[in-house]
Write a protein that holds these residues in place. Structure first.
Motif, PDB file in Angstrom:
ATOM      1  N   VAL A  47      76.810  41.319  42.746  1.00 60.85           N
ATOM      2  CA  VAL A  47      77.056  42.039  41.500  1.00 60.85           C
ATOM      3  C   VAL A  47      77.053  41.069  40.315  1.00 60.85           C
ATOM      4  N   LEU A  48      77.709  39.918  40.490  1.00 52.59           N
ATOM      5  CA  LEU A  48      77.799  38.978  39.368  1.00 52.59           C
ATOM      6  C   LEU A  48      76.489  38.240  39.125  1.00 52.59           C
ATOM      7  N   TRP A  51      74.193  41.162  37.286  1.00 55.03           N
ATOM      8  CA  TRP A  51      74.686  41.442  35.936  1.00 55.03           C
ATOM      9  C   TRP A  51      74.008  40.416  35.032  1.00 55.03           C
ATOM     10  N   GLY A 476      76.959  45.864  36.923  1.00 56.46           N
ATOM     11  CA  GLY A 476      77.909  44.768  37.145  1.00 56.46           C
ATOM     12  C   GLY A 476      79.347  45.232  36.978  1.00 56.46           C
TER      13      GLY A 476
END
Lengths: 566, 186
Positions: A47-48, A51, A476
């Motif tokens: 996710v990070l 993003w 994100g």
């Protein structure tokens, strides 16, 4: 006949646990939750990185983490937990001993060895091939061997389940037909046998290629057969989590299936047609004929979709009928307003049903349409879809079931009931948003399994529209919220097991108590309106259909504006 | 009594359907049939159907055919890698190679004209993702996929690889120029 085992009757639920089966259910469920924890930690990295303004991990680490996340979540967490569900639905619901407990432990050992070996191969670095491991890209031999061992273990576990059904029948622990939930579990197990066999057929030669014993596994044949494993394994989930929906409806409301015939018929349609869905992954491939694509992608004329639409009505319908019988009979929706929204088993299942239908179901049929597949194939729309089916559908249902099982199976009180009350909402609703924005980004074309949407270092870089960056930023944020929700679940589960107050136990016996024969209930319904026993559910179903029809034709409209292709 | 107990009626399959279930099954069945026949309808009347014309090939064979077209129709070169821009005549066979980590060559097509686009991969699986139109096709090594394309709008299109193909995956972007129809310059 007692086979040196004992039977415990749970004072709270009246369920009866055989001691061997109980240990096996606990072991498999705990192993599943451990993989959920690992997969959840890996999700932070994905996710990070996706993003865009954070873009945290290096490319190599990102692909490694993505490979492990896919395997740990889609294969290990879910299948370990499913094996626990199978044992529960056979031994516990039929009140019999489990067949061949030693072999069941062997299956568990194989699954643990396989999953650890496969995970190790990925962390070791030479196996960042994604969950799909498309040939000719090669992983380390232990990557495939681990998967194969795990699959063999799971297959053995399915046969222990079938054996347990035979034990119950032979020892006459129940009369008549098996309960509907057990019937659903049988559906899941039959699909599992097909799935695991397909996996073995393609992974064994691929493993041999990685060892240098086989020269060439055809890339297209690999894709076709691998997906008979990769997609069908998700159909095990569908059958399993729908069984759990029926189970929770029965436990929370005392709901009785509206009609055994309809619900079982729908499960039967799954057995016959659901596996064809693996063809969805080959729609934008060369090689397969149009007839093959159309017939398979429609699961043979959409009979499996029909089955899901039936379950989507009958489960809330059964809840509505049970609520109306209790007197919540005002208007269309009093039954729903007065539902136990503070009970995480119910709220989890209800959020799961709505999300699975509206987000996962509609998107799945759209992307599984032969021509429409071209506008989403391999975009991030695809993970948007399957997070709606597998996370909102399966994982959230398993979480909801866990809240029921902690006092009943693990004999502990939940440590923080207030937190447990909120967990399904935080996890479920942030996953709703996560899936929606992912599908939004996919509609704009953003690729899945892609480290850098800015294409740094590319000679001919493409500039995504600003809206795509916005969507990925929201992915994100929603992803982090969902991970917090998942972490709460782990905290509540593990915490309750370790520190929860023990639930007082009584009644341990060396013989099973058979299920008492119930008196037939009257068929006539005296509540509801317009001759409908569940009018509120019918209205919900019509809203669903309207959304479905609208979204389906919007996509055809978009397709018609594209380049001509023939 | 409930879904976790055996059905109380031994002959549960004779239990009558409730009207809500019967009605919903009928509606859902009709919708399923509409969706099924929609795919067939589009094959007859729709303009976007992915071709299934496929041949077995090898990277040597395909590269040779692609090279011949490049030699014949290259109009200029672009980028630091001297990537040829190939403008074949309408109706002809055009080739695009997917390999670690580029699409080669760059194509220049004309709006409203039809081409037979041959796709294959030299190594791993790749993805042909035409942006911003968002048309996505899998590119599989060993298989030559012939897709008949008719660009309906002029402009610069990118081909993004959207199948994971290793560490340089994110640098794998190709290009297709579509020139406006004569008398319809934008």
């Amino acid at each position: 006949m007692s086979n040196n085992t004992t039977y415990r009757t749970c004072p709270r639920s009246g369920l009866q646990f055989e001691s061997q089966a109980e240990k096996l259910v606990i072991a498999n469920a705990v192993a599943g939750v451990i993989f959920l924890l690992i997969g959840g930690i890996l999700a932070i990295g994905i996710v990070l990185t996706r993003w865009p303004s954070v873009h945290w991990l290096e490319a190599a680490t990102f692909y490694q983490v993505l490979t492990a996340h896919g395997l740990d979540m889609l294969v290990y967490w879910i299948i370990f937990f499913e094996i626990a569900v199978l044992y529960f639905c056979s031994s516990t619901l039929l009140r019999c001993r489990i067949a061949t407990p030693k072999i069941a432990w062997l299956a568990f050992a194989l699954m643990v060895i396989g999953s650890v070996m496969n995970n190790y191969a990925v962390y070791d670095g030479a196996s960042s091939v994604m969950m799909t491991s498309y040939v000719p890209m090669m992983a380390a031999p232990s990557f495939y061997l681990g998967l194969i061992l795990f699959a063999v273990g799971a297959l053995i576990a399915c046969f222990v389940f079938f054996g347990t059904l035979v034990v119950a029948k032979r020892e006459k622990t129940y009369q008549g037909s098996v309960p509907l939930v057990t019937f659903g579990a049988i559906t899941a197990a039959i699909i599992a046998v097909f799935t695991i066999a397909s996996g073995a057929i393609i992974l064994i030669p691929t493993w041999m290629q990685s060892m240098g014993w086989v020269e060439h596994v055809d890339p297209l044949i690999y894709r076709v057969i691998w997906w008979a494993f990769g997609h069908s394994s998700q159909q095990i989930n569908v059958a399993a989590h729908i069984s759990i929906w029926y189970l929770v409806a029965a436990v929370v409301f005392g709901a009785k299936p509206m009609s055994e015939r309809v619900s079982r018929g729908a499960f039967l349609l799954y057995i016959v047609f659901l596996q064809l869905a693996s063809a969805h992954h080959i729609l934008s491939d060369p090689g397969m004929s149009v007839e093959w694509k159309v017939l398979n992608t429609s699961y043979f004329m959409y009979f499996a979709v029909l089955a899901s639409m039936i379950h989507g009505l009958t489960i809330p319908g059964a809840m509505e009928v049970a609520q109306r019988a209790k007197g919540y009979n005002k208007g269309l929706f009093e039954w729903l307003r007065k539902a136990p929204w503070g009970n995480p088993s119910f709220s989890g299942v209800f959020i799961s049903i709505i999300g699975f239908g509206f987000l996962g179901g509609i998107s799945g049929v759209m992307m599984g349409t032969e021509q429409l597949n071209m506008i989403i194939h391999n975009t991030i729309y695809v993970p948007g879809h399957f997070h709606a089916t597998v996370v909102i559908g399966t994982t959230l249902s398993f979480m909801a079931l866990t809240y029921f099982l902690i006092p009943v199976l693990f004999k502990r009180e939940i440590i923080n009931p207030t937190l447990a009350k909120w967990q399904p909402y935080l996890f479920g609703l942030s996953m709703y948003f996560f899936c929606l924005v992912m599908m939004g980004a996919g509609t704009l074309g953003v690729s899945r399994r892609h480290w850098d949407m800015a294409f740094s270092g590319a000679a001919l870089a493409y500039e995504w529209p600003g809206a795509a960056y916005l969507m990925m930023g929201l992915v994100g944020i929603a992803g982090i919220a969902a991970i917090v929700g998942g972490a709460l679940y782990i905290y509540l589960t593990v915490g309750s097991l370790l520190w929860g107050k023990r639930v007082a136990q009584t009644k341990i016996s060396s013989e099973p108590t058979p299920i008492p024969v119930g008196a037939p209930s009257a068929a006539a319904q005296s509540y509801g309106s317009l001759g409908f026993a569940a009018p509120g559910t019918f209205v919900l179903a019509m809203i669903f259909l309207a959304a479905f029809v609208l979204y389906y034709f919007i996509n055809w409209k978009y397709l018609s504006t594209l380049w001509g292709l023939s | 009594m409930s879904a976790i107990l055996p059905p109380t009626e031994r002959l549960w399959w004779k239990h009558p359907l409730d009207r809500v279930e019967g009605t919903w099954i009928a509606i859902a069945f009709v919708w399923c049939m509409i969706m099924f026949f929609m795919m067939i309808y589009w094959h007859m009347y729709g303009k976007q159907n992915l071709s299934t014309e496929t041949y077995k090939t090898t990277s040597e064979q395909f590269a040779a055919k692609a090279q011949a077209v490049v030699d014949k129709y290259t109009v200029r070169v672009e980028t630091d890698f001297q990537t040829p821009v190939v403008a074949p005549p309408p109706g002809s066979d055009v080739y695009m190679i997917a390999r670690l980590w580029n699409f080669w060559p760059i194509l220049e097509l004309q709006q409203g004209q039809t081409y037979r686009l041959h796709l294959t991969s030299m190594d791993y699986n790749h993805g042909f993702s035409l942006q911003p139109a968002n048309i996505n096709i899998q590119v599989v090594p060993g298989y030559e996929h012939v897709v008949t394309v008719t660009p309906n709008q002029s402009g610069t299109y990118s081909v993004v690889c959207n199948e994971f193909c290793g560490i340089g995956h994110h640098t794998m972007v190709g290009r297709i120029y579509v020139k406006a129809e004569a008398g319809n310059v934008q």
